[in-house]
Scaffold this motif. Structure first.
Motif, PDB file in Angstrom:
ATOM      1  N   THR A 161       0.858  -1.175   0.000  1.00  0.00           N
ATOM      2  CA  THR A 161       0.000   0.000   0.000  1.00  0.00           C
ATOM      3  C   THR A 161       0.894   1.225   0.000  1.00  0.00           C
ATOM      4  O   THR A 161       1.760   1.370   0.856  1.00  0.00           O
ATOM      5  N   LEU A 162       0.688   2.089  -0.979  1.00  0.00           N
ATOM      6  CA  LEU A 162       1.444   3.337  -1.096  1.00  0.00           C
ATOM      7  C   LEU A 162       0.463   4.495  -1.025  1.00  0.00           C
ATOM      8  O   LEU A 162      -0.364   4.658  -1.922  1.00  0.00           O
ATOM      9  N   ASN A 163       0.522   5.243   0.060  1.00  0.00           N
ATOM     10  CA  ASN A 163      -0.356   6.400   0.237  1.00  0.00           C
ATOM     11  C   ASN A 163      -1.830   6.032   0.032  1.00  0.00           C
ATOM     12  O   ASN A 163      -2.576   6.719  -0.641  1.00  0.00           O
ATOM     13  N   GLY A 164      -2.236   4.892   0.599  1.00  0.00           N
ATOM     14  CA  GLY A 164      -3.624   4.445   0.508  1.00  0.00           C
ATOM     15  C   GLY A 164      -3.967   3.733  -0.789  1.00  0.00           C
ATOM     16  O   GLY A 164      -5.114   3.326  -0.977  1.00  0.00           O
ATOM     17  N   GLN A 165      -3.012   3.538  -1.678  1.00  0.00           N
ATOM     18  CA  GLN A 165      -3.246   2.879  -2.964  1.00  0.00           C
ATOM     19  C   GLN A 165      -2.791   1.421  -2.878  1.00  0.00           C
ATOM     20  O   GLN A 165      -1.646   1.154  -2.544  1.00  0.00           O
ATOM     21  N   GLU A 166      -3.682   0.484  -3.181  1.00  0.00           N
ATOM     22  CA  GLU A 166      -3.345  -0.940  -3.175  1.00  0.00           C
ATOM     23  C   GLU A 166      -2.592  -1.251  -4.463  1.00  0.00           C
ATOM     24  O   GLU A 166      -3.175  -1.284  -5.542  1.00  0.00           O
ATOM     25  N   CYS A 167      -1.277  -1.467  -4.333  1.00  0.00           N
ATOM     26  CA  CYS A 167      -0.405  -1.592  -5.503  1.00  0.00           C
ATOM     27  C   CYS A 167       0.223  -2.971  -5.618  1.00  0.00           C
ATOM     28  O   CYS A 167       0.440  -3.654  -4.626  1.00  0.00           O
ATOM     29  N   THR A 168       0.531  -3.332  -6.851  1.00  0.00           N
ATOM     30  CA  THR A 168       1.366  -4.478  -7.144  1.00  0.00           C
ATOM     31  C   THR A 168       2.498  -3.995  -8.037  1.00  0.00           C
ATOM     32  O   THR A 168       2.260  -3.382  -9.080  1.00  0.00           O
ATOM     33  N   LEU A 169       3.732  -4.242  -7.586  1.00  0.00           N
ATOM     34  CA  LEU A 169       4.923  -3.929  -8.374  1.00  0.00           C
ATOM     35  C   LEU A 169       5.479  -5.240  -8.894  1.00  0.00           C
ATOM     36  O   LEU A 169       5.575  -6.219  -8.149  1.00  0.00           O
ATOM     37  N   ARG A 170       5.834  -5.259 -10.149  1.00  0.00           N
ATOM     38  CA  ARG A 170       6.501  -6.419 -10.723  1.00  0.00           C
ATOM     39  C   ARG A 170       7.798  -5.938 -11.347  1.00  0.00           C
ATOM     40  O   ARG A 170       7.780  -5.036 -12.189  1.00  0.00           O
ATOM     41  N   LEU A 171       8.900  -6.491 -10.897  1.00  0.00           N
ATOM     42  CA  LEU A 171      10.218  -6.154 -11.432  1.00  0.00           C
ATOM     43  C   LEU A 171      10.780  -7.377 -12.125  1.00  0.00           C
ATOM     44  O   LEU A 171      10.764  -8.482 -11.564  1.00  0.00           O
ATOM     45  N   THR A 172      11.265  -7.174 -13.358  1.00  0.00           N
ATOM     46  CA  THR A 172      11.802  -8.274 -14.144  1.00  0.00           C
ATOM     47  C   THR A 172      13.098  -7.838 -14.805  1.00  0.00           C
ATOM     48  O   THR A 172      13.134  -6.801 -15.477  1.00  0.00           O
ATOM     49  N   GLN A 173      14.149  -8.625 -14.603  1.00  0.00           N
ATOM     50  CA  GLN A 173      15.432  -8.332 -15.228  1.00  0.00           C
ATOM     51  C   GLN A 173      15.501  -8.990 -16.602  1.00  0.00           C
ATOM     52  O   GLN A 173      15.279 -10.187 -16.744  1.00  0.00           O
ATOM     53  N   HIS A 174      15.738  -8.184 -17.622  1.00  0.00           N
ATOM     54  CA  HIS A 174      16.017  -8.680 -18.970  1.00  0.00           C
ATOM     55  C   HIS A 174      17.472  -8.342 -19.269  1.00  0.00           C
ATOM     56  O   HIS A 174      18.130  -7.647 -18.495  1.00  0.00           O
ATOM     57  N   GLU A 175      17.982  -8.814 -20.381  1.00  0.00           N
ATOM     58  CA  GLU A 175      19.378  -8.544 -20.712  1.00  0.00           C
ATOM     59  C   GLU A 175      19.650  -7.048 -20.799  1.00  0.00           C
ATOM     60  O   GLU A 175      20.670  -6.556 -20.327  1.00  0.00           O
ATOM     61  N   SER A 176      18.714  -6.293 -21.360  1.00  0.00           N
ATOM     62  CA  SER A 176      18.909  -4.855 -21.593  1.00  0.00           C
ATOM     63  C   SER A 176      18.746  -3.998 -20.340  1.00  0.00           C
ATOM     64  O   SER A 176      19.409  -2.978 -20.197  1.00  0.00           O
ATOM     65  N   ALA A 177      17.858  -4.391 -19.419  1.00  0.00           N
ATOM     66  CA  ALA A 177      17.563  -3.551 -18.254  1.00  0.00           C
ATOM     67  C   ALA A 177      16.642  -4.289 -17.292  1.00  0.00           C
ATOM     68  O   ALA A 177      16.112  -5.355 -17.598  1.00  0.00           O
ATOM     69  N   LEU A 178      16.437  -3.657 -16.138  1.00  0.00           N
ATOM     70  CA  LEU A 178      15.418  -4.078 -15.177  1.00  0.00           C
ATOM     71  C   LEU A 178      14.154  -3.306 -15.534  1.00  0.00           C
ATOM     72  O   LEU A 178      14.209  -2.091 -15.776  1.00  0.00           O
ATOM     73  N   TYR A 179      13.010  -3.999 -15.599  1.00  0.00           N
ATOM     74  CA  TYR A 179      11.762  -3.360 -16.006  1.00  0.00           C
ATOM     75  C   TYR A 179      10.724  -3.433 -14.893  1.00  0.00           C
ATOM     76  O   TYR A 179      10.686  -4.398 -14.130  1.00  0.00           O
ATOM     77  N   LEU A 180       9.848  -2.408 -14.849  1.00  0.00           N
ATOM     78  CA  LEU A 180       8.810  -2.294 -13.830  1.00  0.00           C
ATOM     79  C   LEU A 180       7.424  -2.287 -14.446  1.00  0.00           C
ATOM     80  O   LEU A 180       7.183  -1.612 -15.457  1.00  0.00           O
ATOM     81  N   ASP A 181       6.523  -3.054 -13.837  1.00  0.00           N
ATOM     82  CA  ASP A 181       5.082  -2.955 -14.082  1.00  0.00           C
ATOM     83  C   ASP A 181       4.460  -2.518 -12.765  1.00  0.00           C
ATOM     84  O   ASP A 181       4.842  -3.013 -11.698  1.00  0.00           O
ATOM     85  N   LEU A 182       3.497  -1.611 -12.832  1.00  0.00           N
ATOM     86  CA  LEU A 182       2.788  -1.128 -11.643  1.00  0.00           C
ATOM     87  C   LEU A 182       1.296  -1.165 -11.904  1.00  0.00           C
ATOM     88  O   LEU A 182       0.827  -0.638 -12.913  1.00  0.00           O
ATOM     89  N   THR A 183       0.566  -1.814 -10.991  1.00  0.00           N
ATOM     90  CA  THR A 183      -0.896  -1.776 -11.047  1.00  0.00           C
ATOM     91  C   THR A 183      -1.423  -1.226  -9.727  1.00  0.00           C
ATOM     92  O   THR A 183      -0.796  -1.381  -8.680  1.00  0.00           O
TER      93      THR A 183
END
Length: 112
Positions: free
Chosen positions: A26-48
């Motif tokens: 929970t971030l500032n009252g927001q129910e969040c899901t963070l997904r972090l995935t490492q690919h060869e080029s970079a680390l990537y983020l999905d946020l819902t």
């Protein structure tokens, strides 16, 4: 502090040094899901927020805001900091060299 000034709150989001992880919090009252995935080029983020995608496939770069725009429906922002230089985050140093921060909110981490 003047009456109309708002305090900037920055919270650390605890990460593990793994190539892929999903965190529910929970971030500032927001129910969040963070997904972090490492690919060869970079680390990537999905946020819902409440299951609704806010950003997907955003490359995680040192010192760069990851959400950026309020119209995306997320209050606050996320950013990575390299404690040993200015390199972009990689999975093996998450939680020790690279830290993820949330600005303008309180973090209440839940078990995923």
């Amino acid at each position: 502090m003047e009456k109309n000034q708002r305090r900037r709150i920055v919270s650390t989001i605890m990460l593990s040094p793994v190539k892929s992880q999903r965190i529910n919090l929970t971030l500032n009252g927001q129910e969040c899901t963070l997904r972090l995935t490492q690919h060869e080029s970079a680390l990537y983020l999905d946020l819902t927020v409440k299951g609704i995608p806010v950003v997907q496939g955003v490359p995680c770069l040192h010192g760069t805001r990851l959400v950026r725009y309020a119209w995306l429906g997320f209050t606050g922002d996320l950013f990575f900091v390299d404690t040993q230089g200015q390199e972009d985050p990689r999975w093996h140093g998450l939680g020790s060299r690279w830290f993820l921060f949330y600005e303008d909110g309180n973090v209440q981490q839940k078990n995923a």
